[in-house]
Design an enzyme around this catalytic site. Structure first.
Site, mmCIF file in Angstrom:
data_model
loop_
_atom_site.group_PDB
_atom_site.id
_atom_site.type_symbol
_atom_site.label_atom_id
_atom_site.label_comp_id
_atom_site.label_asym_id
_atom_site.label_seq_id
_atom_site.Cartn_x
_atom_site.Cartn_y
_atom_site.Cartn_z
ATOM 1 C CG HIS A 1 5.674 1.317 -13.194
ATOM 2 N ND1 HIS A 1 6.394 2.210 -13.960
ATOM 3 C CD2 HIS A 1 5.416 1.963 -12.030
ATOM 4 C CE1 HIS A 1 6.555 3.329 -13.279
ATOM 5 N NE2 HIS A 1 5.974 3.205 -12.103
ATOM 6 C CB CYS B 1 10.212 2.415 0.788
ATOM 7 S SG CYS B 1 8.772 1.692 1.589
ATOM 8 C CB SER C 1 4.593 -1.360 -18.961
ATOM 9 O OG SER C 1 3.494 -0.474 -18.905
ATOM 10 C CD1 TRP D 1 9.222 3.428 -10.461
ATOM 11 C CD2 TRP D 1 9.255 1.596 -11.745
ATOM 12 N NE1 TRP D 1 8.487 2.459 -9.829
ATOM 13 C CE2 TRP D 1 8.474 1.333 -10.597
ATOM 14 C CE3 TRP D 1 9.418 0.584 -12.698
ATOM 15 C CZ2 TRP D 1 7.869 0.093 -10.369
ATOM 16 C CZ3 TRP D 1 8.815 -0.645 -12.482
ATOM 17 C CH2 TRP D 1 8.056 -0.881 -11.337
ATOM 18 N NE ARG E 1 -0.546 -0.219 5.001
ATOM 19 C CZ ARG E 1 -1.145 -0.546 6.138
ATOM 20 N NH1 ARG E 1 -2.411 -0.934 6.131
ATOM 21 N NH2 ARG E 1 -0.487 -0.479 7.275
ATOM 22 N NE ARG F 1 -0.138 6.697 -8.167
ATOM 23 C CZ ARG F 1 1.146 6.695 -7.843
ATOM 24 N NH1 ARG F 1 2.032 6.255 -8.717
ATOM 25 N NH2 ARG F 1 1.547 7.120 -6.666
ATOM 26 C CB THR G 1 5.231 3.418 1.950
ATOM 27 O OG1 THR G 1 5.980 3.742 0.769
ATOM 28 C CG2 THR G 1 4.736 1.975 1.875
ATOM 29 C CB CYS H 1 8.680 0.060 -1.742
ATOM 30 S SG CYS H 1 7.626 1.358 -1.058
#
Length: 457
Positions: A240, A379, A237, A199, A186, A274, A188, A382
């Site tokens: 992502h 993170c 992709s 990325w 989720r 996004r 962060t 993550c």
């Protein structure tokens, strides 16, 4: 207001087939046809969306709460091989807490030397070092003593198997179990230059980069890449996209009055930022299509490995739960195999010529680099989910390119163990990675409804 759609007229290529879609087919972005010539999209909401949301997602959601799938052994301490320290403990919401001894299943217990890592002194030192970093993105590593005791038998059982694929750090002292159900993927707060560098490195600094720079992670079909590289790009992709869907769906929403704890829930504005064509230079819908593409690739991997997985013991030391897990896996695989439009991996790396084999090896090396890049994520939560999902994707590719044959009807089974084997961590990551994609598709449908409700008010 915007709803996910393909636009006025969209043409794209899937496995060598050019597909043209009109504005009337705005609800068909969910369908990625994988074979044959498709002049128009006959997709309905009950096609891939309903297959996932009604049949796959509920089963996966239940299965991934079983002990075998919720405990993932991982090394979160590996240094970044590409640049210096990026502040792993710089964010209070990105910390990972260790599992304590009393939460592990009987088959997971480690040796006395491993248990020493969880002494009172070690726990206190961890608390002192990172006490500011245990909220939104903090990883809860709490493990019960019973669960840890079970880890011992798990390790003995795994070591007795014929392992032909050694995974990174499997014998490292820094490997530790994390309960994935205590550490949901989720929002962060991890963002900005540090996150974008990850990325950018994935998209622009590997040998499968498009001919033109990638500002985000949009369509690759028009950038002159061959089929294999295009598939690779779309899978990354799709990953992502899936991550961004989760960050939007499990966003931290502060308390309305500004006091007290906030809540976790869907953030429509974040989702639109996004994926809305107006805020993504028109790339948002393609990103969503790539999510479905990646889902279908991993769906096919599970279908191909079904005979092998149906013979797995899914051992944890709890005979009753192990039997339930085996039955649940078989039920899920039965549904997966029933899907009619499976990805056709035989279209990739055709022929046994040197060029095809070289491209396959290049494909493999590039993916290894992507996995290594996950060690650079600042993170910890993550990083955890990045490792789970990239390893799961790598396992899916391993399955697709294994076995005596390739194609929609080919399989790998327990009889091929001399040439093919999946370790526990590969199976756990494969199912959890597919679970993330399945959840993303479910969440896209939730956002679709929320946007409709928002527009109607």
């Amino acid at each position: 207001m915007w709803l996910p759609k393909l636009g006025i007229l969209t043409a794209y290529v899937v496995l060598g087939v050019t597909v043209t879609l009109s504005a009337d087919e705005k609800d068909c972005f969910c369908k990625i046809p994988l074979k044959g010539e498709v002049d128009d999209c006959s997709c309905k909401i009950e096609s891939l969306d309903s297959f996932n949301n009604l049949k796959i997602f509920p089963r996966l959601h239940s299965l991934l709460n079983k002990d075998y799938f919720r405990f993932f052994k991982v090394n979160l301490k590996r240094p970044c091989p590409f640049w210096g320290d990026d502040g792993r403990c710089a964010l209070r919401d990105c910390h990972v807490d260790k599992c304590s001894e009393d939460q592990l299943p009987p088959g997971y217990k480690e040796s006395k030397q491993e248990e020493n890592k969880y002494t009172k002194e070690a726990q206190e030192q961890l608390h002192t070092d990172c006490k500011e970093q245990k909220e939104l993105g903090g990883i809860d590593k709490t493990i019960s003593s019973e669960d840890r005791e079970s880890f011992k038998s798990w390790s003995k059982y795994d070591d007795a198997q014929d392992n032909f694929c050694e995974l990174d750090d499997d014998n490292s002292a820094d490997m530790e179990y994390v309960d994935l159900t205590l550490n949901p993927e989720r929002y962060t707060g991890y963002k900005g230059e540090s996150a974008w560098r990850i990325w950018r490195t994935i998209y622009q600094e590997n040998c499968f980069k498009p001919d033109t720079p990638v500002p985000g992670y949009g369509p690759a079909e028009a950038r002159g890449m061959c089929l294999e590289k295009r598939v690779f790009f779309r899978m990354i992709s799709g990953l992502h996209t899936s991550i961004n869907v989760h960050l939007s769906a499990k966003n931290y929403l502060p308390a309305a009055n500004g006091y007290g704890k906030g809540t976790w829930g869907p953030n429509v504005e974040e989702f639109q930022k996004r994926f809305d064509p107006e805020t993504t230079n028109g790339e948002g819908p393609q990103r969503l299509k790539n999510l479905y593409f990646t889902y279908l690739v991993e769906l096919r991997a599970l279908a191909k490995a079904a005979p092998y997985l149906e013979q797995e013991d899914f051992f944890t030391g709890d005979e009753k739960e192990d039997n339930e897990t085996r039955n649940a896996v078989k039920d899920l695989l039965k549904i997966i195999k029933s899907f009619p439009d499976q990805f056709d991996e035989s279209r990739l790396f055709q022929g046994n010529n040197k060029e095809a084999q070289q491209l396959k090896e290049e494909f493999r090396q590039v993916f290894h680099k992507v996995y290594r890049i996950m060690n650079c994520v600042g993170c910890q939560k993550c990083r955890l989910w990045g490792k789970v999902q990239t390893q799961g994707m790598g396992t899916a590719l391993k399955i697709l390119f294994s076995g005596d044959t390739m194609g929609p009807d080919s399989t790998v089974d327990a009889q091929q163990k001399k040439n093919f084997q999946l370790r526990r961590s590969e199976i756990v990551s494969l199912f959890n990675a597919f679970g993330r994609l399945s959840t993303s598709i479910k969440e896209v449908d939730v956002f679709r409804q929320l946007i409709k409700e928002k527009d109607s008010t």
